[in-house]
Scaffold this active site. Structure first.
Site, mmCIF file in Angstrom:
data_model
loop_
_atom_site.group_PDB
_atom_site.id
_atom_site.type_symbol
_atom_site.label_atom_id
_atom_site.label_comp_id
_atom_site.label_asym_id
_atom_site.label_seq_id
_atom_site.Cartn_x
_atom_site.Cartn_y
_atom_site.Cartn_z
ATOM 1 N N CYS A 152 -15.536 36.195 111.093
ATOM 2 C CA CYS A 152 -16.544 35.829 112.287
ATOM 3 C C CYS A 152 -16.936 34.539 112.676
ATOM 4 C CB CYS A 152 -18.011 36.787 111.796
ATOM 5 S SG CYS A 152 -19.053 37.027 113.194
ATOM 6 N N ARG A 162 -21.476 33.363 113.096
ATOM 7 C CA ARG A 162 -22.478 33.730 112.163
ATOM 8 C C ARG A 162 -23.618 32.720 111.983
ATOM 9 N NH1 ARG A 162 -18.196 33.275 107.236
ATOM 10 N NH2 ARG A 162 -16.668 32.595 108.586
ATOM 11 N N TRP A 171 -23.277 40.533 119.309
ATOM 12 C CA TRP A 171 -22.842 40.476 120.950
ATOM 13 C C TRP A 171 -21.433 40.233 121.087
ATOM 14 C CZ3 TRP A 171 -27.562 37.594 119.495
ATOM 15 C CH2 TRP A 171 -27.156 36.351 119.475
ATOM 16 N N GLU A 181 -13.125 38.361 123.642
ATOM 17 C CA GLU A 181 -12.563 39.559 122.785
ATOM 18 C C GLU A 181 -12.063 40.750 123.824
ATOM 19 O OE1 GLU A 181 -16.710 39.530 120.431
ATOM 20 O OE2 GLU A 181 -15.195 40.766 119.191
HETATM 21 N N1 ARG Z 1 -13.074 42.425 118.624
HETATM 22 C C1 ARG Z 1 -13.827 43.885 118.943
HETATM 23 C C2 ARG Z 1 -13.696 44.446 120.300
HETATM 24 O O1 ARG Z 1 -13.192 43.732 121.193
HETATM 25 C C3 ARG Z 1 -15.365 43.685 118.382
HETATM 26 C C4 ARG Z 1 -15.453 42.998 116.995
HETATM 27 C C5 ARG Z 1 -16.980 42.423 116.619
HETATM 28 N N2 ARG Z 1 -17.272 41.619 117.797
HETATM 29 C C6 ARG Z 1 -18.480 40.917 117.793
HETATM 30 N N3 ARG Z 1 -18.749 40.275 118.848
HETATM 31 N N4 ARG Z 1 -19.501 41.397 116.917
HETATM 32 O O2 ARG Z 1 -14.266 45.353 120.673
#
Ligand code: ARG
Length: 366
Positions: free
Chosen positions: A60, A63, A233, A238
């Site tokens: 992560c 953090r 968030w 992602e």
């Molecule tokens: N990578 C995942 C997604 O696209 C989420 C993982 C957790 N991500 C976060 N920002 N806490 O759905």
């Protein structure tokens, strides 16, 4: 168990000096384990353990704020109906009208007497992936297994859009998995819009605002909390560089490049790279416009480096997995690229149990 419990209690006391000598608590924990085969964390231990599990999440990048994780202690809950209801409340409290709050809800742990509950979904919010007769997929190909499983359990399916929210599949202690539809109010979503173009609306693109991992086990001092959904968030990449872009996910780069009039006959036109940038601009722009918290990979990279400095100043080692920390686009334009990390795992931690991975793929027998 004794050893893991002891290490955790010592860590808690070491980092929270106000608690003083760990001796009495250690004696109580050892006695409880001897008598019952397990022990109960105090609310303070649970909150500390959950926060440190985040701090120890080597994959992560986000953090920096580990110590501000809000912890909902729901350890008295283990039946499917109440777990599902609390998951809905989790989403509402986490979504917070757009000002997203990092949050974890911890349900009953596994004990020698009985297992804790489980959420089978990988995240509380996931989009269905329907496989048509010809083999093509509508929706998120990642979730075809879970979608089929939901249907075997009696789900009729959603309206058939590429963004149908799956029901929760919740298994109470010693019970069968059951289905729960999420109410619309609990699912904060962002319709996508590009700042200068119209393709995102025309294609009806959207994504959910809260990434809430639901199938990882929270392990604290030898205790397993298999049902402890948590969220932060999103970081834009992602969604824009993985969920919507990966060839085995929504695979939007080819149609987007075509739409932008790029030369897709040669990799060397860098059509994928150019489409990626526009897709990611659309994601960040849309969340901003909707007033929903999202971070970008440049900001988050800087924050992570700040986190490393801060932790080092406290005399703590930070584990990190380079291949997860480095963003999936413009990698070398971010600071986190230009160094190495030690990937040693510490405890407490969030971990994947094999059976949970099998369930989230929809491969377990219901
Ligand atoms: N990578 C995942 C997604 O696209 C989420 C993982 C957790 N991500 C976060 N920002 N806490 O759905």
């Amino acid at each position: 168990m004794h050893r893991l419990a002891e290490d955790f209690v010592r860590l808690h006391h070491r980092e929270t000096p106000a608690h003083g000598d760990p001796g009495p608590r250690l004696a109580a924990v050892h006695a409880e384990i001897d008598a019952t085969g397990t022990y109960r964390h105090t609310p303070g231990e649970l909150a500390f353990g959950a926060r440190v599990a985040w701090r120890n999440s080597n994959r992560c990048i986000g953090r920096l704020y580990w110590n501000s994780l809000r912890v909902r202690d729901r350890r008295h809950i283990s039946d499917a109906d109440t777990v599902a209801r609390e998951c809905v409340e989790h989403l509402e409290e986490a979504g917070n009208g757009g000002r997203i709050r990092p949050l974890i809800t911890v349900f009953a742990p596994d004990t020698p007497a009985r297992p804790g509950p489980r959420v089978w979904n990988e995240q509380l919010i996931r989009y269905a992936g329907y496989t048509a007769a010809g083999g093509e997929i509508v929706g998120d190909p990642r979730n075809t297994g879970l979608t089929e499983l939901a249907m075997r359990l009696g789900w009729r399916g959603g309206p058939g859009t590429p963004f149908d929210v799956l029901p929760l599949i919740v298994q109470g202690s010693d019970d069968r998995p059951r289905l729960y539809e999420l109410p619309d109010e609990a699912v904060l979503e962002v319709p996508l819009q590009h700042p200068e173009d119209t393709w995102a609306e025309e294609w009806g693109l959207r994504w959910h605002a809260v990434p809430a991992i639901a199938h990882m086990c929270l392990e604290i001092g030898g205790i397993c909390y298999p049902c402890a959904p948590f969220n932060g968030w999103y970081m834009g990449t992602e969604i824009g560089a993985r969920d919507l872009a990966d060839a085995d996910r929504y695979n939007l780069l080819p149609p987007l490049a075509e739409r932008l009039g790029l030369d897709v006959t040669s990799d060397r036109s860098l059509w994928k790279d150019r489409a990626l940038v526009e897709l990611n601009r659309a994601v960040l722009h849309s969340f901003d416009r909707a007033g929903i918290t999202i971070t970008d990979h440049h900001t988050e990279s800087e924050r992570f480096l700040t986190h490393l400095d801060r932790e080092e100043a406290k005399g703590r080692e930070v584990g990190a997995d380079w291949s997860w920390i480095v963003p999936p686009m413009s990698s070398a334009a971010t600071g986190v690229f230009h160094r190495t990390y030690d990937n040693t795992e510490l405890s407490p931690l969030f971990t994947h149990h094999d059976d949970a991975l099998v369930r989230a793929r929809g491969e377990a027998a219901p």
